[in-house]
Write an enzyme that holds these catalytic residues in place. Structure first.
Site, mmCIF file in Angstrom:
data_model
loop_
_atom_site.group_PDB
_atom_site.id
_atom_site.type_symbol
_atom_site.label_atom_id
_atom_site.label_comp_id
_atom_site.label_asym_id
_atom_site.label_seq_id
_atom_site.Cartn_x
_atom_site.Cartn_y
_atom_site.Cartn_z
ATOM 1 N N SER A 1 1.234 -1.415 0.433
ATOM 2 C CA SER A 1 -0.005 0.174 0.220
ATOM 3 C C SER A 1 1.188 1.315 0.028
ATOM 4 O O SER A 1 0.115 2.645 -0.310
ATOM 5 C CB SER A 1 -0.624 -0.216 1.229
ATOM 6 O OG SER A 1 -0.529 0.120 2.560
ATOM 7 N N GLY A 2 2.233 1.135 0.503
ATOM 8 C CA GLY A 2 3.384 2.516 0.763
ATOM 9 C C GLY A 2 3.872 2.537 1.901
ATOM 10 O O GLY A 2 4.397 3.838 1.903
ATOM 11 N N SER B 1 0.098 -4.855 10.099
ATOM 12 C CA SER B 1 -1.112 -4.940 11.695
ATOM 13 C C SER B 1 -2.746 -5.002 11.297
ATOM 14 O O SER B 1 -3.179 -3.600 11.816
ATOM 15 C CB SER B 1 -1.009 -3.473 12.760
ATOM 16 O OG SER B 1 -0.191 -2.452 11.640
HETATM 17 N N1 LIG Z 1 1.217 6.973 -4.421
HETATM 18 C C1 LIG Z 1 2.260 6.259 -3.412
HETATM 19 N N2 LIG Z 1 2.513 6.466 -2.345
HETATM 20 C C2 LIG Z 1 3.575 5.422 -2.003
HETATM 21 N N3 LIG Z 1 4.431 4.211 -2.916
HETATM 22 C C3 LIG Z 1 3.764 4.331 -4.134
HETATM 23 C C4 LIG Z 1 2.516 5.287 -4.677
HETATM 24 N N4 LIG Z 1 2.963 4.588 -6.133
HETATM 25 C C5 LIG Z 1 3.081 3.437 -6.012
HETATM 26 N N5 LIG Z 1 3.611 3.303 -5.127
HETATM 27 C C6 LIG Z 1 5.136 2.443 -4.808
HETATM 28 O O1 LIG Z 1 4.174 1.448 -3.989
HETATM 29 C C7 LIG Z 1 4.924 0.252 -3.457
HETATM 30 C C8 LIG Z 1 5.014 0.168 -2.052
HETATM 31 O O2 LIG Z 1 5.485 -0.372 -1.831
HETATM 32 P P1 LIG Z 1 5.749 -0.555 -0.114
HETATM 33 O O3 LIG Z 1 6.063 1.129 0.366
HETATM 34 O O4 LIG Z 1 7.121 -1.503 -0.202
HETATM 35 O O5 LIG Z 1 4.468 -1.356 0.825
HETATM 36 P P2 LIG Z 1 4.903 -1.379 2.018
HETATM 37 O O6 LIG Z 1 6.129 -0.687 2.777
HETATM 38 O O7 LIG Z 1 3.416 -0.926 2.604
HETATM 39 O O8 LIG Z 1 4.372 -3.036 1.766
HETATM 40 C C9 LIG Z 1 6.027 1.279 -3.844
HETATM 41 O O9 LIG Z 1 6.627 0.367 -4.810
HETATM 42 C C10 LIG Z 1 6.368 2.485 -4.364
HETATM 43 O O10 LIG Z 1 6.795 3.240 -5.130
#
Ligand SMILES: Nc1ncnc2c1ncn2[C@@H]1O[C@H](COP(=O)(O)OP(=O)(O)O)[C@@H](O)[C@H]1O
Ligand SMILES: [Mg+2]
EC number: 2.7.1.25
Length: 193
Positions: free
Chosen positions: A36-37, A106
């Site tokens: 999710s980011g 979580s």
């Molecule tokens: N608007 C956005 N905000 C954050 N990440 C994004 C967005 N759009 C695409 N992404 C991509 O989504 C992925 C999120 O991965 P990550 O941060 O590792 O997720 P999490 O830690 O929630 O598992 C990354 O590859 C990032 O570049």
């Protein structure tokens, strides 16, 4: 409960450390599906805080599983213990005066609520990093959704394990609509006002 233990107080408290550091110790708790980011946003927030002379520290799901939580898996019970320990660690970091960036799926409300209690609600900001499972599976930054769909990962949140959405988060970041910079901006606004 263990017998024969007694809390030993120091003479320097949280408020004193906060004054020294020029910031409030708190926990930003990023919750949401894998992909999710959460981590991406936390990393950028950390950089922006650093530029502004604020000391923060990231606690990240996978990272802690290399050490402190290496004995835990992904069953509901292990996830509960994972979050319990992280909540306790985050509480210590916040007490140290640090802006603590915790990024963990979580998935259970009860776990997040327990973390809020351990940390103290006034120092706890729940940030729901929101993206639907289709979007996260499309991003699949770690290739985990592909594996989960093939049945190679048990208890995968969103696929074969539940995610309970936050009911009253302090902030929602819809990463299908906000770009990274916009999300970071909203987080900074939440804590630097
Ligand atoms: N608007 C956005 N905000 C954050 N990440 C994004 C967005 N759009 C695409 N992404 C991509 O989504 C992925 C999120 O991965 P990550 O941060 O590792 O997720 P999490 O830690 O929630 O598992 C990354 O590859 C990032 O570049
Ligand atoms: Mg992550």
């Amino acid at each position: 409960m263990v017998d024969n233990i007694k809390w030993h107080s120091g003479e320097i408290n949280k408020a004193a450390r906060e004054e020294l550091l020029g910031q409030k110790g708190l926990v930003l708790w990023f919750t949401g599906l894998s992909g999710s980011g959460k981590s991406t946003i936390a990393v950028e927030v950390e950089k922006e805080l650093f530029k502004r002379g604020k000391v923060s520290y990231r606690l990240d799901g996978d990272n802690l599983r290399f050490g402190l939580n290496k004995d835990l898996g992904f069953t509901a019970q292990d996830r509960e213990e994972n979050i319990r320990r992280i909540g306790e660690v985050a509480a210590l970091f916040a007490d140290a005066g640090l802006i603590t960036l915790a990024s963990f799926i979580s998935p259970y409300r009860a776990g997040r609520e327990a973390a809020r209690q351990a940390i103290g609600s006034e120092n706890f900001k729940e940030i729901y990093v929101k993206a639907d499972v289709e979007t996260c599976a499309e991003r699949d930054p770690k290739g985990l959704y592909a594996k989960a769909k093939k049945g190679e990962i048990e208890n995968f949140t969103g696929i074969s394990a539940p995610y309970e959405e936050p009911e009253n988060p302090e902030l929602i970041l819809d990463t299908q609509r906000l770009n990274l910079e916009e999300s970071v901006e909203l987080v900074l606004k939440l804590i630097l006002k």
